[in-house]
Design a protein around this motif. Structure first.
Motif: not given
Length: 194
Positions: A170-194
């Motif tokens: 995909t080039d994005s997430g679901r349309p109109l997501p609103r169930v919380g969780g980690l935001a794209i801007a906060d991804i560290k991408g080091q451990d595969g979790l966060r």
């Protein structure tokens, strides 16, 4: 062993509105699916190394096809997933051999990385059976906006001695997501979790 491919099918889905709301830019998903001969159909074989090699081969081929279908650079892909559907003369372990030991490396190579596990599914079915490809963010599993899936089917596959193998991106997430969780801007991408 190289995959004996009968056909490759590519799907692109673009969502422009949801619940009466415009989605701008649209959310887009693509899947590339190979219909291959199952070299072990009807047989119990202890060593599935040939299917592992086929998985490695198809990982790169199908990912490149899916990225091209979206028309973006591989490093712009946000989510990924993989799945396999074995015909009636195959077994689920054939799908597992294709999907798990070596497929991930060429997928990540075509995308310029991917720290998170690649979600996967496997099942048995006949021609036209639906294959659900689970999706998750490629760098951080806790990005709930990207928990998703893509449904594909090929009307004449898999035949009894075939396997349908799919990669979705995909080039994005679901349309109109609103169930919380980690935001794209906060991804560290080091451990595969966060």
């Amino acid at each position: 062993m190289s995959a004996s491919i009968r056909k490759i099918v590519t799907f692109v889905e673009e969502v422009r509105s949801e619940m009466g709301r415009a989605i701008d830019p649209p959310t887009r998903r693509a899947a590339a699916v190979a219909v291959i001969e199952n070299p072990f159909a009807g047989l119990y074989v202890e060593d599935l190394a040939d299917l592992v090699a086929i998985g490695e081969e198809l990982g790169g081929l199908l990912t490149v096809r899916a990225v091209a279908a979206l028309g973006i650079a591989g490093d712009r892909v946000q989510s990924y997933g993989k799945a396999a559907l074995v015909g009636e003369n195959g077994e689920l372990e054939h799908a597992a051999a294709i999907l798990h030991p070596k497929m991930g490396t060429p997928v990540r190579g075509a995308l310029g990385g991917g720290a998170a596990l690649i979600p996967s599914s496997k099942k048995r079915g006949g021609p036209g059976a639906v294959l659900d490809i689970p999706l998750g963010h490629k760098d951080a599993a806790f990005v709930r906006s990207h928990f998703d899936g893509m449904e594909v089917r090929v009307n004449d596959a898999p035949r009894a001695n075939e396997i349908l193998v799919a990669i979705a991106i995909t080039d994005s997430g679901r349309p109109l997501p609103r169930v919380g969780g980690l935001a794209i801007a906060d991804i560290k991408g080091q451990d595969g979790l966060r």
